[in-house]
Motif scaffolding. Structure first.
Motif, mmCIF file in Angstrom:
data_model
loop_
_atom_site.group_PDB
_atom_site.id
_atom_site.type_symbol
_atom_site.label_atom_id
_atom_site.label_comp_id
_atom_site.label_asym_id
_atom_site.label_seq_id
_atom_site.Cartn_x
_atom_site.Cartn_y
_atom_site.Cartn_z
ATOM 1 N N GLY A 178 6.693 19.424 -5.770
ATOM 2 C CA GLY A 178 6.610 19.430 -4.316
ATOM 3 C C GLY A 178 5.248 19.058 -3.775
ATOM 4 N N ARG A 179 4.360 18.668 -4.664
ATOM 5 C CA ARG A 179 3.029 18.241 -4.206
ATOM 6 C C ARG A 179 3.147 16.890 -3.528
ATOM 7 N NH1 ARG A 179 0.221 19.612 -9.925
ATOM 8 N NH2 ARG A 179 1.842 18.126 -10.509
ATOM 9 N N THR A 180 2.430 16.727 -2.437
ATOM 10 C CA THR A 180 2.522 15.495 -1.660
ATOM 11 C C THR A 180 1.154 14.841 -1.499
ATOM 12 O OG1 THR A 180 2.280 16.743 0.408
ATOM 13 C CG2 THR A 180 4.529 16.296 -0.359
ATOM 14 N N MET A 181 1.199 13.544 -1.285
ATOM 15 C CA MET A 181 -0.004 12.774 -0.964
ATOM 16 C C MET A 181 0.335 11.852 0.193
ATOM 17 S SD MET A 181 -1.691 11.445 -4.497
ATOM 18 C CE MET A 181 -1.945 12.511 -5.918
ATOM 19 N N TYR A 182 -0.629 11.614 1.043
ATOM 20 C CA TYR A 182 -0.430 10.719 2.178
ATOM 21 C C TYR A 182 -1.617 9.772 2.305
ATOM 22 C CZ TYR A 182 3.233 13.922 3.746
ATOM 23 O OH TYR A 182 4.370 14.693 3.831
ATOM 24 N N ARG A 224 1.182 12.158 10.953
ATOM 25 C CA ARG A 224 2.266 11.458 11.661
ATOM 26 C C ARG A 224 3.514 11.308 10.799
ATOM 27 N NH1 ARG A 224 1.824 6.337 13.008
ATOM 28 N NH2 ARG A 224 0.326 5.734 11.385
ATOM 29 N N CYS A 225 3.369 11.398 9.500
ATOM 30 C CA CYS A 225 4.490 11.195 8.592
ATOM 31 C C CYS A 225 4.687 12.398 7.685
ATOM 32 C CB CYS A 225 4.271 9.951 7.726
ATOM 33 S SG CYS A 225 4.294 8.413 8.651
ATOM 34 N N THR A 226 5.930 12.634 7.327
ATOM 35 C CA THR A 226 6.263 13.721 6.405
ATOM 36 C C THR A 226 7.243 13.207 5.362
ATOM 37 O OG1 THR A 226 5.991 15.374 8.148
ATOM 38 C CG2 THR A 226 7.179 16.040 6.161
ATOM 39 N N GLU A 239 0.819 -1.204 0.000
ATOM 40 C CA GLU A 239 0.000 0.000 0.000
ATOM 41 C C GLU A 239 0.854 1.256 0.000
ATOM 42 O OE1 GLU A 239 -2.345 0.199 3.561
ATOM 43 O OE2 GLU A 239 -0.606 0.241 4.882
ATOM 44 N N GLY A 240 0.308 2.303 -0.590
ATOM 45 C CA GLY A 240 1.005 3.572 -0.619
ATOM 46 C C GLY A 240 0.978 4.253 0.732
ATOM 47 N N VAL A 241 2.084 4.854 1.097
ATOM 48 C CA VAL A 241 2.191 5.589 2.357
ATOM 49 C C VAL A 241 2.248 7.091 2.087
ATOM 50 C CG1 VAL A 241 3.582 5.968 4.413
ATOM 51 C CG2 VAL A 241 3.397 3.668 3.451
ATOM 52 N N ALA A 242 3.152 7.495 1.210
ATOM 53 C CA ALA A 242 3.308 8.907 0.900
ATOM 54 C C ALA A 242 4.003 9.055 -0.440
ATOM 55 C CB ALA A 242 4.113 9.615 1.989
ATOM 56 N N GLY A 243 3.692 10.141 -1.138
ATOM 57 C CA GLY A 243 4.320 10.402 -2.419
ATOM 58 C C GLY A 243 4.600 11.876 -2.585
ATOM 59 N N ILE A 244 5.547 12.192 -3.480
ATOM 60 C CA ILE A 244 5.900 13.582 -3.745
ATOM 61 C C ILE A 244 6.298 13.709 -5.196
ATOM 62 C CG2 ILE A 244 8.310 13.234 -3.036
ATOM 63 C CD1 ILE A 244 8.203 16.094 -1.823
ATOM 64 N N ASP A 245 5.947 14.835 -5.827
ATOM 65 C CA ASP A 245 6.308 14.989 -7.229
ATOM 66 C C ASP A 245 7.293 16.142 -7.412
ATOM 67 O OD1 ASP A 245 3.200 16.606 -8.367
ATOM 68 O OD2 ASP A 245 4.893 17.400 -7.231
ATOM 69 N N GLY A 246 7.603 16.432 -8.664
ATOM 70 C CA GLY A 246 8.599 17.448 -8.972
ATOM 71 C C GLY A 246 8.190 18.859 -8.617
ATOM 72 N N GLY A 296 2.908 14.508 -15.050
ATOM 73 C CA GLY A 296 1.466 14.487 -15.187
ATOM 74 C C GLY A 296 0.782 14.010 -13.925
ATOM 75 N N TRP A 297 -0.497 13.772 -14.065
ATOM 76 C CA TRP A 297 -1.300 13.377 -12.908
ATOM 77 C C TRP A 297 -0.834 12.045 -12.359
ATOM 78 C CZ3 TRP A 297 -4.629 9.563 -11.229
ATOM 79 C CH2 TRP A 297 -5.454 9.906 -10.156
ATOM 80 N N TRP A 298 -0.869 11.891 -11.056
ATOM 81 C CA TRP A 298 -0.435 10.643 -10.437
ATOM 82 C C TRP A 298 -1.243 10.391 -9.181
ATOM 83 C CZ3 TRP A 298 2.043 10.998 -5.534
ATOM 84 C CH2 TRP A 298 2.336 12.304 -5.118
ATOM 85 N N ALA A 299 -1.130 9.170 -8.713
ATOM 86 C CA ALA A 299 -1.829 8.767 -7.492
ATOM 87 C C ALA A 299 -0.883 7.928 -6.657
ATOM 88 C CB ALA A 299 -3.086 7.977 -7.830
ATOM 89 N N LEU A 300 -1.247 7.731 -5.408
ATOM 90 C CA LEU A 300 -0.428 6.927 -4.506
ATOM 91 C C LEU A 300 -0.793 5.461 -4.741
ATOM 92 C CD1 LEU A 300 1.706 7.479 -2.418
ATOM 93 C CD2 LEU A 300 -0.075 7.579 -0.674
ATOM 94 N N ASP A 301 -0.381 4.974 -5.883
ATOM 95 C CA ASP A 301 -0.750 3.646 -6.327
ATOM 96 C C ASP A 301 0.447 3.026 -7.036
ATOM 97 O OD1 ASP A 301 -3.466 1.955 -7.094
ATOM 98 O OD2 ASP A 301 -1.887 1.779 -8.602
ATOM 99 N N ARG A 302 0.581 1.733 -6.891
ATOM 100 C CA ARG A 302 1.728 1.039 -7.466
ATOM 101 C C ARG A 302 1.840 1.237 -8.975
ATOM 102 N NH1 ARG A 302 1.973 -5.049 -5.342
ATOM 103 N NH2 ARG A 302 3.809 -4.953 -6.670
ATOM 104 N N ASP A 303 0.730 1.413 -9.648
ATOM 105 C CA ASP A 303 0.743 1.551 -11.108
ATOM 106 C C ASP A 303 1.475 2.802 -11.576
ATOM 107 O OD1 ASP A 303 -2.603 0.173 -11.578
ATOM 108 O OD2 ASP A 303 -0.646 -0.784 -11.316
ATOM 109 N N TYR A 304 1.696 3.762 -10.670
ATOM 110 C CA TYR A 304 2.321 5.018 -11.061
ATOM 111 C C TYR A 304 3.815 5.038 -10.777
ATOM 112 C CZ TYR A 304 -2.345 6.784 -11.847
ATOM 113 O OH TYR A 304 -3.609 6.968 -12.333
#
Length: 121
Positions: A52-56, A63-65, A43-50, A99-107
């Motif tokens: 600086g956008r983040t997803m948790y 609790r996480c950064t 499972e996805g925990v956290a992501g960041i793109d170029g 481009g658009w992304w999600a906190l998913d293994r496919d990305y």
């Protein structure tokens, strides 16, 4: 091919903190942290793109950064107030596509070997 090497895992008591690091052979547009507990899906925990956008994941929000150091080609995950349910193998992931992304293994195409996090109650 992007090579990713995680470090920083370990055993801590509930309420403790850990900082995971991921050394990359090069910077990529998006990077993220995933985890997999025994018998469960990754499972996805956290992501960041170029930009600086983040997803948790909801389970770690507050609790996480996630952060990255472009000069060092390194991704970090600061984890605080750890819980036993955070116990898992943590994987670093990366992908060069924009481009658009999600906190998913496919990305994410590139994956590290993982670092174990164990939280005891």
């Amino acid at each position: 091919q992007v090579h990713l090497v995680e470090s920083g895992g370990g055993s801590v008591q509930a309420g403790g903190s850990l900082r995971l690091s991921c050394a990359a052979s090069e910077n990529t547009y998006r990077m993220g942290w995933f985890r997999q507990a025994p018998g469960k899906e990754r499972e996805g925990v956290a992501g960041i793109d170029g930009y600086g956008r983040t997803m948790y994941a909801d389970s770690v929000k507050g609790r996480c950064t996630i952060s990255r150091d472009y000069a060092k080609n390194t991704l970090y995950l600061q984890m605080n107030s750890l819980k036993p349910e955070d116990t898992a193998m943590y994987y670093c992931a990366a992908d060069a596509r924009s481009g658009w992304w999600a906190l998913d293994r496919d990305y994410y195409i590139y994956w590290g070997q993982g670092t174990q996090v164990t939280v005891s109650s």
